[in-house]
Design an enzyme around this catalytic site. Structure first.
Site, PDB file in Angstrom:
ATOM      1  N   LYS A  20      -0.640 -18.473  -3.255  1.00  0.00           N
ATOM      2  CA  LYS A  20      -1.651 -17.426  -3.520  1.00  0.00           C
ATOM      3  C   LYS A  20      -1.129 -16.078  -3.026  1.00  0.00           C
ATOM      4  CE  LYS A  20      -5.212 -16.882  -0.551  1.00  0.00           C
ATOM      5  NZ  LYS A  20      -5.338 -15.533   0.030  1.00  0.00           N
ATOM      6  N   ASN A  21      -0.559 -16.067  -1.817  1.00  0.00           N
ATOM      7  CA  ASN A  21      -0.167 -14.797  -1.196  1.00  0.00           C
ATOM      8  C   ASN A  21       1.162 -14.265  -1.709  1.00  0.00           C
ATOM      9  OD1 ASN A  21      -2.592 -14.922   0.084  1.00  0.00           O
ATOM     10  ND2 ASN A  21      -1.766 -15.562   2.058  1.00  0.00           N
ATOM     11  N   ARG A  90      -9.404  -8.096  -0.185  1.00  0.00           N
ATOM     12  CA  ARG A  90      -8.653  -7.111   0.598  1.00  0.00           C
ATOM     13  C   ARG A  90      -7.322  -6.774  -0.069  1.00  0.00           C
ATOM     14  NH1 ARG A  90      -7.474  -5.055   5.757  1.00  0.00           N
ATOM     15  NH2 ARG A  90      -5.274  -5.156   6.256  1.00  0.00           N
ATOM     16  N   CYS A 114     -13.818  -8.450   7.158  1.00  0.00           N
ATOM     17  CA  CYS A 114     -14.211  -9.813   6.797  1.00  0.00           C
ATOM     18  C   CYS A 114     -14.284 -10.628   8.083  1.00  0.00           C
ATOM     19  CB  CYS A 114     -13.244 -10.420   5.803  1.00  0.00           C
ATOM     20  SG  CYS A 114     -11.784 -11.019   6.585  1.00  0.00           S
ATOM     21  N   ARG A 119     -10.103  -5.193  10.011  1.00  0.00           N
ATOM     22  CA  ARG A 119      -8.791  -5.278   9.362  1.00  0.00           C
ATOM     23  C   ARG A 119      -8.443  -3.901   8.798  1.00  0.00           C
ATOM     24  NH1 ARG A 119      -8.593 -10.473   5.758  1.00  0.00           N
ATOM     25  NH2 ARG A 119      -6.356 -10.123   5.790  1.00  0.00           N
ATOM     26  N   PRO A 120      -7.946  -3.036   9.666  1.00  0.00           N
ATOM     27  CA  PRO A 120      -7.631  -1.669   9.250  1.00  0.00           C
ATOM     28  C   PRO A 120      -6.446  -1.642   8.279  1.00  0.00           C
ATOM     29  CG  PRO A 120      -6.810  -2.083  11.456  1.00  0.00           C
ATOM     30  CD  PRO A 120      -7.593  -3.288  11.073  1.00  0.00           C
ATOM     31  N   VAL A 121      -6.264  -0.489   7.692  1.00  0.00           N
ATOM     32  CA  VAL A 121      -5.112  -0.273   6.800  1.00  0.00           C
ATOM     33  C   VAL A 121      -4.301   0.922   7.302  1.00  0.00           C
ATOM     34  CG1 VAL A 121      -6.026  -1.329   4.695  1.00  0.00           C
ATOM     35  CG2 VAL A 121      -6.644   1.049   5.278  1.00  0.00           C
ATOM     36  N   ASP A 122      -4.397   1.187   8.626  1.00  0.00           N
ATOM     37  CA  ASP A 122      -3.713   2.375   9.173  1.00  0.00           C
ATOM     38  C   ASP A 122      -2.200   2.323   8.956  1.00  0.00           C
ATOM     39  OD1 ASP A 122      -4.048   0.163  10.975  1.00  0.00           O
ATOM     40  OD2 ASP A 122      -3.063   1.367  12.511  1.00  0.00           O
ATOM     41  N   ASP A 301      -2.812 -18.591   9.333  1.00  0.00           N
ATOM     42  CA  ASP A 301      -3.683 -19.220   8.320  1.00  0.00           C
ATOM     43  C   ASP A 301      -3.799 -20.725   8.511  1.00  0.00           C
ATOM     44  OD1 ASP A 301      -2.627 -16.991   5.631  1.00  0.00           O
ATOM     45  OD2 ASP A 301      -4.021 -16.731   7.294  1.00  0.00           O
ATOM     46  N   ARG A 393     -11.263 -19.705  -3.536  1.00  0.00           N
ATOM     47  CA  ARG A 393     -10.430 -18.502  -3.477  1.00  0.00           C
ATOM     48  C   ARG A 393      -9.001 -18.855  -3.093  1.00  0.00           C
ATOM     49  NH1 ARG A 393     -12.670 -13.836   0.222  1.00  0.00           N
ATOM     50  NH2 ARG A 393     -10.661 -13.043  -0.448  1.00  0.00           N
TER      51      ARG A 393
HETATM   52  C1  EPZ Z   1      -1.774 -11.342   4.643  1.00  0.00           C
HETATM   53  O1  EPZ Z   1      -2.888 -10.501   4.917  1.00  0.00           O
HETATM   54  C2  EPZ Z   1      -2.356 -12.603   4.026  1.00  0.00           C
HETATM   55  N1  EPZ Z   1      -3.049 -12.256   2.782  1.00  0.00           N
HETATM   56  C3  EPZ Z   1      -3.329 -13.263   5.010  1.00  0.00           C
HETATM   57  O2  EPZ Z   1      -3.787 -14.489   4.414  1.00  0.00           O
HETATM   58  C4  EPZ Z   1      -2.562 -13.597   6.297  1.00  0.00           C
HETATM   59  O3  EPZ Z   1      -3.456 -14.127   7.246  1.00  0.00           O
HETATM   60  C5  EPZ Z   1      -1.911 -12.327   6.858  1.00  0.00           C
HETATM   61  O4  EPZ Z   1      -1.073 -11.712   5.848  1.00  0.00           O
HETATM   62  C6  EPZ Z   1      -1.062 -12.609   8.089  1.00  0.00           C
HETATM   63  O5  EPZ Z   1      -0.039 -13.500   7.749  1.00  0.00           O
HETATM   64  C7  EPZ Z   1      -2.307 -11.978   1.684  1.00  0.00           C
HETATM   65  O6  EPZ Z   1      -1.082 -12.009   1.694  1.00  0.00           O
HETATM   66  C8  EPZ Z   1      -3.075 -11.656   0.438  1.00  0.00           C
HETATM   67  P1  EPZ Z   1      -1.404  -8.190   7.824  1.00  0.00           P
HETATM   68  P2  EPZ Z   1      -2.657  -8.951   5.385  1.00  0.00           P
HETATM   69  O7  EPZ Z   1      -1.395  -6.831   7.244  1.00  0.00           O
HETATM   70  O8  EPZ Z   1      -1.550  -8.361   4.608  1.00  0.00           O
HETATM   71  C9  EPZ Z   1      -3.410  -5.850  11.398  1.00  0.00           C
HETATM   72  C10 EPZ Z   1      -5.389 -16.036   3.631  1.00  0.00           C
HETATM   73  O9  EPZ Z   1      -6.249 -16.762   4.145  1.00  0.00           O
HETATM   74  N2  EPZ Z   1      -3.186  -4.658  10.561  1.00  0.00           N
HETATM   75  O10 EPZ Z   1      -0.096  -8.859   8.168  1.00  0.00           O
HETATM   76  O11 EPZ Z   1      -3.979  -8.288   5.364  1.00  0.00           O
HETATM   77  C11 EPZ Z   1      -4.546  -6.713  10.830  1.00  0.00           C
HETATM   78  O12 EPZ Z   1      -5.792  -6.216  11.299  1.00  0.00           O
HETATM   79  C12 EPZ Z   1      -5.198 -14.603   4.115  1.00  0.00           C
HETATM   80  O13 EPZ Z   1      -4.630 -16.381   2.668  1.00  0.00           O
HETATM   81  C13 EPZ Z   1      -3.391  -3.405  11.130  1.00  0.00           C
HETATM   82  O14 EPZ Z   1      -3.751  -3.280  12.308  1.00  0.00           O
HETATM   83  O15 EPZ Z   1      -2.201  -9.198   6.886  1.00  0.00           O
HETATM   84  C14 EPZ Z   1      -4.234  -8.076  11.391  1.00  0.00           C
HETATM   85  O16 EPZ Z   1      -4.726  -8.167  12.722  1.00  0.00           O
HETATM   86  C15 EPZ Z   1      -6.097 -14.310   5.307  1.00  0.00           C
HETATM   87  N3  EPZ Z   1      -3.199  -2.299  10.365  1.00  0.00           N
HETATM   88  C16 EPZ Z   1      -2.699  -8.089  11.420  1.00  0.00           C
HETATM   89  O17 EPZ Z   1      -2.279  -6.714  11.354  1.00  0.00           O
HETATM   90  C17 EPZ Z   1      -2.788  -2.386   9.047  1.00  0.00           C
HETATM   91  O18 EPZ Z   1      -2.601  -1.337   8.402  1.00  0.00           O
HETATM   92  C18 EPZ Z   1      -2.088  -8.866  10.250  1.00  0.00           C
HETATM   93  O19 EPZ Z   1      -2.392  -8.168   9.093  1.00  0.00           O
HETATM   94  C19 EPZ Z   1      -2.586  -3.668   8.492  1.00  0.00           C
HETATM   95  C20 EPZ Z   1      -2.787  -4.794   9.264  1.00  0.00           C
END
Ligand code: EPZ
Length: 414
Positions: A20-21, A90, A114, A119-122, A301, A393
């Site tokens: 999926k990812n 997201r 969620c 889950r910021p996007v900073d 996950d 999902r």
């Molecule tokens: C991906 O999410 C996956 N989703 C998630 O799987 C997975 O849990 C995650 O990576 C970690 O491996 C997809 O690939 C679609 P991150 P993503 O950005 O990209 C923080 C599932 O169940 N962060 O690596 O959103 C964030 O808050 C899903 O399949 C910031 O602080 O994960 C989190 O604590 C759930 N600022 C950590 O980093 C940012 O700008 C990991 O987030 C971005 C993220």
């Protein structure tokens, strides 16, 4: 509602679906070109359908042929992403990079929070600003403008999967070289790099840095997605928690080294071949300690399903969640099923019990739902798990695959 008659060991063999990812960023990568992109091994999941709906809304054409997705068109893309779709998932926020790279402007709503905490996007925004984008936050969304994105060196203070993918998209068409220092190393990111390379992107990847040299345009490609390591791990844990014997075909064992290590420590027998893994669960697991970590660490996950498995261990396990601030949605429902779990900060202390008991429980996200299904499979009796909208999902044909392993599970309205 999913009805599960638990208490019998699972046995048999299933095939892993495409990841999926990996599918979600690959579908969004098609926004970078108007030439045909053909993706094979795409799982038929709700989130994947949402991503297809999103790129269609932006101007792309898409047609399914089984698990093959044909994408083409998009000579003229819309620059605004529909709020309803971005709020639903997201990963939709990843359209920002491609739209900015193709059109020089984009408006994308901020993704909803969620069940995993804030889950910021900073990191996404920091990276795009370094590439020359002007960003304004207003009305719950991001408006971005960049006459010309230029390459830059971007340091990520966390190896964010999404932020790495966002920068690959933007850097693919930026002028010059973009280097991401401390990129995510997840297999799904590596798969996206493979697809982008086939589309003409020039990507060099050392362990600690990822460099993409911007092109004037990208072409079409044909690509087969990697198997889903989280789905694979979930079914291995289903075999483990029920004391059964489960083989998952079409998998990539090297993606699951961390899980394999802990399954063996917990007393499972684990065999693996070129493209398969097989687990034989113990009568009762031994307790183990673990912490989740970015790849190749123990995947966050699989933390909820692993906690369900350890809930039956003969002793105390500690599970530390280091990736998310709050990924404990599975704890309360597991306690309703007889588990003894205490949460202290980012640590779950799991006192194993001999038996879990059937119950009616509800899930808050995809992986919490998986954890509850596993616990219900191990509990002696009939459980009712409200998790359908989450599981569909993230898991292709979960009831069919569990049924193939001998599980007594079915869907009931209500
Ligand atoms: C991906 O999410 C996956 N989703 C998630 O799987 C997975 O849990 C995650 O990576 C970690 O491996 C997809 O690939 C679609 P991150 P993503 O950005 O990209 C923080 C599932 O169940 N962060 O690596 O959103 C964030 O808050 C899903 O399949 C910031 O602080 O994960 C989190 O604590 C759930 N600022 C950590 O980093 C940012 O700008 C990991 O987030 C971005 C993220």
């Amino acid at each position: 509602m999913i009805v599960i008659v638990g208490g019998t060991p699972l046995g048999g063999e299933i095939r892993a679906s495409g990841a999926k990812n990996a599918a979600l960023p690959a579908i969004l990568a098609s926004l970078l070109t108007s030439e045909p992109v053909v993706l094979h091994n795409v799982p038929r999941l709700l989130d994947v359908e949402t991503a297809v709906e999103l790129i269609r809304a932006l101007g792309k054409e898409a047609r399914w042929e089984g698990n093959t997705l044909n994408l083409w068109g998009g000579e003229h893309l819309a620059w605004e992403a529909p709020a309803e779709l971005v709020q639903r998932m997201r990963a939709s926020f990843l359209v920002l990079g491609p739209l900015l790279a193709r059109l020089g402007r984009a408006r994308v709503p901020l993704p909803g929070g969620c069940a995993l905490g804030p889950r910021p996007v900073d990191l996404h925004l920091h990276g795009l600003a370094r590439l020359g984008a002007h960003l304004a936050l207003a009305d719950g969304g991001v408006f971005a403008e960049a006459q010309h994105l230029h390459g830059a060196c971007v340091y990520l203070d966390f190896p964010s999967v999404g932020a790495t993918e966002q920068l690959l998209f933007a850097g693919a068409l930026a002028q010059g070289e973009t280097t991401v220092v401390n990129p995510a190393r997840e297999p799904e990111v590596a798969d996206l790099v493979e697809l982008l390379r086939k589309m003409g992107a020039q990507v060099i990847w050392h362990t600690e840095r990822l460099t993409i040299r911007g092109q004037r345009e990208l072409g079409g490609a044909e690509h087969t997605l990697i198997p889903d390591r989280i789905e694979t791990g979930t079914y291995l844990l289903a075999g483990a928690i029920t004391g059964g014997r489960v083989r998952v075909q079409s998998a990539q064992p090297q993606h699951l080294a961390a899980l394999g290590d802990r399954l063996i420590l917990a007393g499972c027998e684990l065999e693996q071949g070129e493209d398969w893994l097989e687990v034989r669960g113990p009568v009762r697991p031994k307790p183990v300690d673990l912490r989740t970590w970015p790849y190749p660490g123990f995947p966050t996950d699989l933390q909820p399903p692993m906690v369900a498995f350890l809930a039956r261990a003969e002793g105390r396990s500690t599970v530390t969640e280091t990736v998310y601030a709050a990924r404990f949605g599975h704890v309360e429902p597991l306690i309703q099923m007889g588990a003894k779990i205490q949460v202290a900060g980012s640590i779950q202390v799991v006192e194993g019990v001999e038996r879990l008991r059937p119950a009616q429980v509800e899930a808050t996200d995809i992986r919490a739902g998986a954890a509850l299904v596993l616990a219900a499979l191990a509990a002696d009796g009939v459980s009712f798990v409200a998790a359908e909208q989450h599981l569909s999902r993230g898991y292709e044909d979960m009831l069919g695959k569990l049924g193939a392993l001998g599980a007594k599970v079915w869907r009931e309205e209500g």
